[in-house]
Enzyme design. Sequence first.
Site, PDB file in Angstrom:
ATOM      1  N   GLY A 206       0.824  -1.205   0.000  1.00  0.00           N
ATOM      2  CA  GLY A 206       0.000   0.000   0.000  1.00  0.00           C
ATOM      3  C   GLY A 206       0.849   1.242   0.000  1.00  0.00           C
ATOM      4  CG  ASN A 207      -0.555   4.564  -1.417  1.00  0.00           C
ATOM      5  OD1 ASN A 207      -1.338   5.227  -0.747  1.00  0.00           O
ATOM      6  ND2 ASN A 207      -0.903   3.982  -2.557  1.00  0.00           N
TER       7      ASN A 207
END
Length: 405
Positions: A206-207
Site C-alpha cells: 500500500g501507500n
Amino acid sequence: MRIVVGVGGGIAAYKACSLVRKFTETGHDVRVIPTESALQFVGKATFEALSGNPVHTGVFADVPEVPHVRIGQEADLVVIAPATADLMARAASGRADDLLTATLLTARCPVLFAPAMHTEMWEHPATIANVATLRAHGSTVMEPASGRLTGADTGPGRLPEPEEIFALASLLLERSDALPRDLEGRRVVVSAGGTREPLDPVRFLGNRSSGKQGYAMARVAAQRGAQVTLIAGNTIGLEPPAAVEVVHVTTAEQMGTAVDKHSAGADAVIMAAAVADFRPVNVAAAKIKKGAHEPNSIELTKNRDILAGLVQARRDGQLGGLAIVGFAAETGDEHGDVLTHARAKLARKGCDLLVVNAVGDGKAFEVDNNDGWLLGADGTEQSLDHGSKALLASRVLDALGPLLR
C-alpha cells in the site's frame, strides 16, 4: 477571528457544542446566539462555558452595547447550526425578531447555514424557495447529510457532522468566495485514498495516502452543487461527506471497475486516489510464515493505468466531453525536479488538469494542509498556495468549471 455560532431549535442543537469547542480550541473568539427554542435542548450555561462569552437570545440584553447591531458588524463569520426550517424562513424574509435574526441582518461577513430538519420539511417547496433566497442574498447553505433523523426516520435533512461544518467554515475564513453554486446539475466522480494489494490474508502492498484530499474534493464539489460519487480506497477514520454517494473499494482493480462504471454519463472525473502501480503476481491463501518456505522475493505485475484509460476511452468517443483531472505525488531526483517530472507525466497521461504535490517530510500525505501546482493541458501552470486541503480543492474546481462549460 470573531465567529458567531447561531443555534436553531432542533434536536441537533447538541452538536453545536462540539462545533463551538472546535472554534475556541483553534483560537477564535466565539459568541453563541441561540434561539429561545434552542435553549429547550441545550442550556445557556453550557454555551457560556464552552465559548467563554455571555449568551443572550433577545435584543434587550446589554442595551447600551447595542448587541443586535454590533455583534453582526464585528463578526468575521456567522455559522448557523442547526439551521431549522423556521429559522431559515425568518432569515430569508428579513425578520429581526430576536438577537440571532437581527445579527444576520447586520452581518457583512460570510454566513454559513447548516440545515437540519426532517426530509419532508427539507423538500417542501417553501424551504426550497427559502434556501434559494438565502443563496441569492450571498449566504452559503450547506447540503444536508442523509441518515438517521428524529425517531426511526431516515433520509436527507440530517445535520452534517461538526467536523464537516468546521471544515467548510474554516474554508470560508480562508477564502470567502470558495463555495459558489457553479456546479449545479453536474455529475462529478472523485477517487480518494490509497489502494491495498494483498500479499496474503494479513499483509498488503500500500501507500501513505489518507484520502483527505480526495474527500475534500468531493465535499467542496457537493457543496458547490454537484452530484458527487466518491470512490474511496483506504480512508480509515474519515466520515463520508454530506450529500455524497460513497463507493468503497480496496484494490486498484476494484477502483478501476468502479471508475469505469460511474464515469459513464459523468461531466468530470477527479482522480485524487493514490492507486498502486503494482500488485503481487501470487497471493498466498494462508499467512506467509517465517521458516523454510519463506519467499526470497515477491514477483510484481503492473496494475492498469486508470487515468490513462479514461483519456483513451474519451479519445475513442466512449465518454463524450468528460473533463479529466489527475493527481501526481512527486519527488525530485537526479533526472529533474518535481515540476519536470510532473510536466512529463501530464504529457504521458493526456488529462486536462494535473494537480502536483511534492511529497515527503510531512507534505501532502497524512496531513490536513496541502500545496503544489496545477498544470493544464493548454500549457498553463498555477501555483497552489499552502492552505487547507479544502482550499486546494476549491482552486482546482475553479479551473475545472470552464472545462465543463
